[in-house]
Design an enzyme around this catalytic site. Structure first.
Site, PDB file in Angstrom:
ATOM      1  N   GLY A  12       0.741  -1.316   0.043  1.00 27.89           N
ATOM      2  CA  GLY A  12       0.162   0.090   0.113  1.00 27.89           C
ATOM      3  C   GLY A  12       0.872   1.234   0.008  1.00 27.89           C
ATOM      4  N   ASP A 134       0.581   1.670   9.066  1.00 24.14           N
ATOM      5  CA  ASP A 134       0.361   0.909  10.122  1.00 24.14           C
ATOM      6  C   ASP A 134       1.332   0.727  11.503  1.00 24.14           C
ATOM      7  OD1 ASP A 134      -1.915   0.040   8.515  1.00 24.14           O
ATOM      8  OD2 ASP A 134      -0.922  -1.570   7.898  1.00 24.14           O
TER       9      ASP A 134
HETATM   10  O1  F6P Z   1      -1.136  -1.617   5.345  1.00 24.23           O
HETATM   11  C1  F6P Z   1      -1.619  -0.371   5.066  1.00 24.23           C
HETATM   12  C2  F6P Z   1      -3.075  -0.384   4.861  1.00 24.23           C
HETATM   13  O2  F6P Z   1      -3.600   0.919   4.480  1.00 24.23           O
HETATM   14  C3  F6P Z   1      -3.888  -1.124   6.008  1.00 24.23           C
HETATM   15  O3  F6P Z   1      -4.110  -0.153   6.970  1.00 24.23           O
HETATM   16  C4  F6P Z   1      -5.112  -1.653   5.304  1.00 24.23           C
HETATM   17  O4  F6P Z   1      -5.534  -2.618   5.993  1.00 24.23           O
HETATM   18  C5  F6P Z   1      -4.691  -1.907   3.954  1.00 24.23           C
HETATM   19  O5  F6P Z   1      -3.298  -1.245   3.733  1.00 24.23           O
HETATM   20  C6  F6P Z   1      -5.526  -1.524   2.859  1.00 24.23           C
HETATM   21  O6  F6P Z   1      -5.141  -2.235   1.889  1.00 24.23           O
HETATM   22  P1  F6P Z   1      -5.661  -1.886   0.151  1.00 24.23           P
HETATM   23  O7  F6P Z   1      -5.047  -0.387  -0.192  1.00 24.23           O
HETATM   24  O8  F6P Z   1      -5.062  -2.857  -0.699  1.00 24.23           O
HETATM   25  O9  F6P Z   1      -7.105  -1.816   0.156  1.00 24.23           O
END
Ligand code: F6P
Length: 374
Positions: A12, A134
């Protein structure tokens, strides 16, 4: 001899990534190195999609959110290619060799550290930086992205206060953080949430409702409940524990996949937990309740000064380590210094909120309910 360095961002996106790319890039150029970026994480390494990172490309990006390189959640060993999922690590090794790279810098969270480690095992000179909103990467005090997201979530809680107060409502605000509660706990304390629920402390909904009813009796007929996306109620936590134990004790591969499928199904079921919690609290307190899911807004926009500083600090230290040929490490922030820590100490070790962490004590001392006691 001129050193050739590749860099990619994976997982992410998070605020501060461009500051880190700039930090690595400018310091590397200053040391006489050549640097190229791979687009969209490990996929760009597989497809050899590159971007030359000269001083022109690296200028003007410090304050920009996201990543100029693009990112993806693709894993080298499980890469969707057409309608198949394939192990593409060897193809990535080829790309690395084709560019005569002396090092590959991977910027990412826990998943990226694991994937980078896999490439290290294939013989590549890997060095990583810890990024994620996170804050759950092991062996580092901080990850860039966390501070910005903390600010955004805190401001959201601030804003929710006045509307909750005006309507005498409960507002359940869902905060990211994957399976750790750093973001919900930090922003909950900073924003003065009345209840904070984090994955590290399974909650009892009756206890949460009791805390809200107590506030109502005291004249505060509104409450802000900051819930981490990974928070679980006590019964769900028990189910997860049982399934994990079943998986660990599985004797056949069938038993193991059965337990794995059950964990997956439970997680799917859990995905609308915040809505369920809101409905339960409405029923148990008699107060109207609303849900606000902050979602990806927490990852967007301009990085905070703290994240820019951290990204720049770790990025420049990374270039120095490449110069010294220190590989197979993550550049961690420990106190004021940037320290290389072996990747095998990072991989597979999530940094959760310890139950004796001062933030937990602080929250309780100001009367915040953490879902386990009033
Ligand atoms: O790891 C960062 C994060 O934003 C988490 O807090 C969340 O669970 C996840 O990524 C969301 O992922 P994506 O952007 O793939 O929906």
């Amino acid at each position: 001899m001129t050193k050739y360095v590749g860099i990619l961002t994976a997982g992410g996106d998070s605020p501060g990534l461009n500051a880190a790319i700039r930090g690595v890039g400018k310091a590397a150029l200053g040391l006489g190195m050549n640097i190229i970026g791979f687009r969209d994480g490990f996929r760009g390494l597989m497809n050899n999609r590159t971007i030359r990172l000269d001083s022109e490309q690296l200028s003007g990006i410090l304050t920009v959110g996201g990543t100029i390189l693009g990112t993806s959640r693709d894993k080298p060993h499980k890469m969707p290619v057409g309608d198949r999922v394939m192990d593409m690590t060897d193809v990535m090794v080829d790309t690395y060799e084709r560019h005569h790279l002396d090092a590959l810098v991977c910027l990412g969270g826990g998943g990226t550290q694991k994937n980078a480690y896999r490439l290290m095992k294939k013989g590549l000179n890997i060095i990583t930086l810890p990024k994620t909103i996170d804050n759950d990467v092991a062996m580092t005090d901080a990850t860039f992205g966390f501070d910005t997201a903390l600010g955004i979530a805190t401001e959201a809680i601030d804003r929710l206060h006045s509307t909750a107060h005006s309507h005498h409502r409960i507002i359940v605000v869902e905060i990211m953080g994957h399976n750790t509660g750093w973001l919900a706990l930090g922003s909950g304390i900073a924003g003065g949430a009345d209840v904070i629920l984090i994955p590290e402390i399974p909650y009892d909904v009756e206890v949460v409702a009791k805390a809200i009813r107590q506030r109502s009796r005291g004249g505060s007929r509104f409450s802000i409940v900051a819930v981490s996306e990974g928070a679980v109620s006590l019964p769900v936590a028990e189910k997860i524990e049982t399934l994990i134990a079943l998986k660990a004790a599985a004797k056949s591969s069938d038993e193991k996949s059965e337990a794995k499928a059950a964990i997956k199904a439970l997680k799917r079921e859990h995905s609308d937990n915040t809505w369920k919690l809101s409905r339960e609290l409405e029923a148990l307190t008699g107060l109207e309740s609303r849900v606000t899911i902050l979602g990806h807004v927490q990852r967007g926009g301009i990085p905070s000064a703290v994240d820019r500083l951290l990204g720049t600090r770790l990025g420049t230290a990374c270039a120095e380590l490449i110069q010294e040929e220190v590989f197979g490490v993550m550049v961690a922030s420990q106190g004021e210094t940037a320290v290389p820590v072996p990747l095998d100490k990072v991989v597979g070790n999530r940094k959760s909120v310890p139950l004796d962490h001062p933030w937990i004590k602080t929250a309780r001392q100001v009367g915040t309910c953490l879902g386990d006691e009033v």
